[in-house]
Design a protein around this motif. Sequence first.
Motif, PDB file in Angstrom:
ATOM      1  N   LEU A   1      39.078  29.706  21.961  1.00 17.03           N
ATOM      2  CA  LEU A   1      40.197  28.770  22.035  1.00 17.03           C
ATOM      3  C   LEU A   1      40.479  28.344  23.470  1.00 17.03           C
ATOM      4  O   LEU A   1      40.625  27.147  23.764  1.00 17.03           O
ATOM      5  CB  LEU A   1      41.443  29.381  21.399  1.00 17.03           C
ATOM      6  N   ALA A   2      40.552  29.298  24.388  1.00 21.25           N
ATOM      7  CA  ALA A   2      40.920  28.972  25.769  1.00 21.25           C
ATOM      8  C   ALA A   2      39.844  28.157  26.471  1.00 21.25           C
ATOM      9  O   ALA A   2      40.139  27.166  27.145  1.00 21.25           O
ATOM     10  CB  ALA A   2      41.210  30.258  26.545  1.00 21.25           C
ATOM     11  N   ALA A   3      38.583  28.563  26.337  1.00 22.32           N
ATOM     12  CA  ALA A   3      37.508  27.843  27.031  1.00 22.32           C
ATOM     13  C   ALA A   3      37.264  26.471  26.416  1.00 22.32           C
ATOM     14  O   ALA A   3      36.952  25.508  27.132  1.00 22.32           O
ATOM     15  CB  ALA A   3      36.224  28.675  27.029  1.00 22.32           C
ATOM     16  N   LEU A   4      37.380  26.354  25.100  1.00 18.91           N
ATOM     17  CA  LEU A   4      37.245  25.038  24.471  1.00 18.91           C
ATOM     18  C   LEU A   4      38.365  24.106  24.915  1.00 18.91           C
ATOM     19  O   LEU A   4      38.144  22.908  25.129  1.00 18.91           O
ATOM     20  CB  LEU A   4      37.253  25.170  22.942  1.00 18.91           C
ATOM     21  N   THR A   5      39.571  24.640  25.067  1.00 20.67           N
ATOM     22  CA  THR A   5      40.683  23.835  25.567  1.00 20.67           C
ATOM     23  C   THR A   5      40.367  23.298  26.954  1.00 20.67           C
ATOM     24  O   THR A   5      40.562  22.102  27.243  1.00 20.67           O
ATOM     25  CB  THR A   5      41.973  24.672  25.611  1.00 20.67           C
ATOM     26  N   ALA A   6      39.863  24.167  27.824  1.00 23.41           N
ATOM     27  CA  ALA A   6      39.522  23.751  29.192  1.00 23.41           C
ATOM     28  C   ALA A   6      38.407  22.717  29.196  1.00 23.41           C
ATOM     29  O   ALA A   6      38.488  21.689  29.887  1.00 23.41           O
ATOM     30  CB  ALA A   6      39.121  24.974  30.014  1.00 23.41           C
ATOM     31  N   LEU A   7      37.358  22.967  28.423  1.00 28.66           N
ATOM     32  CA  LEU A   7      36.217  22.054  28.373  1.00 28.66           C
ATOM     33  C   LEU A   7      36.640  20.678  27.875  1.00 28.66           C
ATOM     34  O   LEU A   7      36.299  19.642  28.477  1.00 28.66           O
ATOM     35  CB  LEU A   7      35.131  22.628  27.462  1.00 28.66           C
ATOM     36  N   GLN A   8      37.373  20.628  26.783  1.00 26.22           N
ATOM     37  CA  GLN A   8      37.744  19.358  26.192  1.00 26.22           C
ATOM     38  C   GLN A   8      38.777  18.610  27.035  1.00 26.22           C
ATOM     39  O   GLN A   8      38.785  17.378  27.072  1.00 26.22           O
ATOM     40  CB  GLN A   8      38.230  19.582  24.759  1.00 26.22           C
ATOM     41  N   ALA A   9      39.634  19.354  27.754  1.00 24.38           N
ATOM     42  CA  ALA A   9      40.591  18.706  28.655  1.00 24.38           C
ATOM     43  C   ALA A   9      39.871  18.005  29.796  1.00 24.38           C
ATOM     44  O   ALA A   9      40.190  16.856  30.142  1.00 24.38           O
ATOM     45  CB  ALA A   9      41.563  19.744  29.206  1.00 24.38           C
ATOM     46  N   LEU A  10      38.899  18.674  30.394  1.00 22.18           N
ATOM     47  CA  LEU A  10      38.214  18.130  31.560  1.00 22.18           C
ATOM     48  C   LEU A  10      37.158  17.099  31.193  1.00 22.18           C
ATOM     49  O   LEU A  10      37.091  16.016  31.766  1.00 22.18           O
ATOM     50  CB  LEU A  10      37.575  19.270  32.353  1.00 22.18           C
TER      51      LEU A  10
ATOM     52  N   LEU B   1      44.595  18.972  22.746  1.00 13.57           N
ATOM     53  CA  LEU B   1      44.726  19.742  21.512  1.00 13.57           C
ATOM     54  C   LEU B   1      43.321  20.188  21.139  1.00 13.57           C
ATOM     55  O   LEU B   1      42.492  19.372  20.727  1.00 13.57           O
ATOM     56  CB  LEU B   1      45.348  18.899  20.398  1.00 13.57           C
ATOM     57  N   GLU B   2      43.049  21.460  21.336  1.00 10.77           N
ATOM     58  CA  GLU B   2      41.687  21.994  21.174  1.00 10.77           C
ATOM     59  C   GLU B   2      41.133  21.714  19.785  1.00 10.77           C
ATOM     60  O   GLU B   2      41.834  21.858  18.780  1.00 10.77           O
ATOM     61  CB  GLU B   2      41.710  23.508  21.444  1.00 10.77           C
ATOM     62  N   LYS B   3      39.879  21.264  19.743  1.00  6.48           N
ATOM     63  CA  LYS B   3      39.188  20.990  18.480  1.00  6.48           C
ATOM     64  C   LYS B   3      37.964  21.909  18.405  1.00  6.48           C
ATOM     65  O   LYS B   3      36.928  21.610  19.015  1.00  6.48           O
ATOM     66  CB  LYS B   3      38.762  19.518  18.406  1.00  6.48           C
ATOM     67  N   PRO B   4      38.063  23.020  17.705  1.00  2.00           N
ATOM     68  CA  PRO B   4      36.938  23.953  17.647  1.00  2.00           C
ATOM     69  C   PRO B   4      35.721  23.327  16.984  1.00  2.00           C
ATOM     70  O   PRO B   4      35.844  22.590  15.999  1.00  2.00           O
ATOM     71  CB  PRO B   4      37.477  25.128  16.830  1.00  2.00           C
ATOM     72  N   ASN B   5      34.545  23.592  17.542  1.00  2.00           N
ATOM     73  CA  ASN B   5      33.310  23.113  16.940  1.00  2.00           C
ATOM     74  C   ASN B   5      32.145  23.902  17.511  1.00  2.00           C
ATOM     75  O   ASN B   5      32.198  24.397  18.643  1.00  2.00           O
ATOM     76  CB  ASN B   5      33.125  21.610  17.180  1.00  2.00           C
TER      77      ASN B   5
END
Length: 313
Positions: A126-135, A259-263
């Motif tokens: 959750l945390a790393a996907l949030t960072a990746l998708q934000a940037l 808003l994190e989108k897991p995939n």
Amino acid sequence: MKAIVIRRYGSADVLHLEEVEQPKIRPDQLLIKVHASSVNPIDWKTRKGMLSILTGNKFPLILGFDVAGEVVAIGSQVTRFKEGDAIYGSTSFPGGAYAEFAAILENLAAPKPNNLSYAEAATIPLAALTALQALRDLGNIKSGQNVLVNGASGGVGIFAVQIAKALGAEVTGVCSCKNLDLVKSLNADLVIDYTHQDFTEGNVQYDIIFDAVGKRAFSNCRKVLKPNGVYVSTLPTPEVIVQGFLTMFLPGQKVKFVLEKPNSQDLVYLKELIETGKMRTVIDRTYPLEELAPAHAYSEGQRTVGKIAIALS
């Protein structure tokens, strides 16, 4: 199976260890023997009823989104995994990872990074996907850009610093004095101690300002954001929502919230970063499942450095 269950919203005291039935998987799901999970703010916000507009009042609930474990059964439509595979990934809203077994969609899972333990892997999704998708997706980060991460020692911030560096940016991390060395060790080019220096009063302008803790308003940051820069927040405050709508249609600076989108594709990308040494996790504390209540309480104190892991085996 054993699971931590809530039967009403409230403080950490509503988290109870119970015996419940194992989840039944759908054709597109995996049944995972959970070896580890982690605590994210969304977990205790859900527990407190702050997201009740989404979760309603259907109890009991098993919370927890991050999961790392072993595949013990697969649905009839699953093609990428088999029994015995070590995986990491995300459960669907509102959770289900705080248990001995969890059902997750095939497209929300990926092979576990080979160089991480289950507890380490469970702190990533959750945390790393949030960072990746934000940037990458919202900030449209490019090599050579100047990026600032506010909250660089937090659960999202530790990954944001490393991902921005992996994508070729010059990275400034903002944190407290006691975490300066940690953020430097994540390869930040510059670290600012917010107790002694306000980055919004500086002379440097940034292509991307990522407020990974949702504590610096766009109105404060805009003067150190480049004319075509992007401000991204993890917290959809009324200001962020309004400014995001307005800047969508206007030239110049943009305001967005993530808003994190897991995939599975992004999880595979993170796995590659980890296995090539470009990203690591930082675990503040590890708790057994039976001590989830104090783990939640510690997270709510908002002094966590990196992540909190929950170990089941």
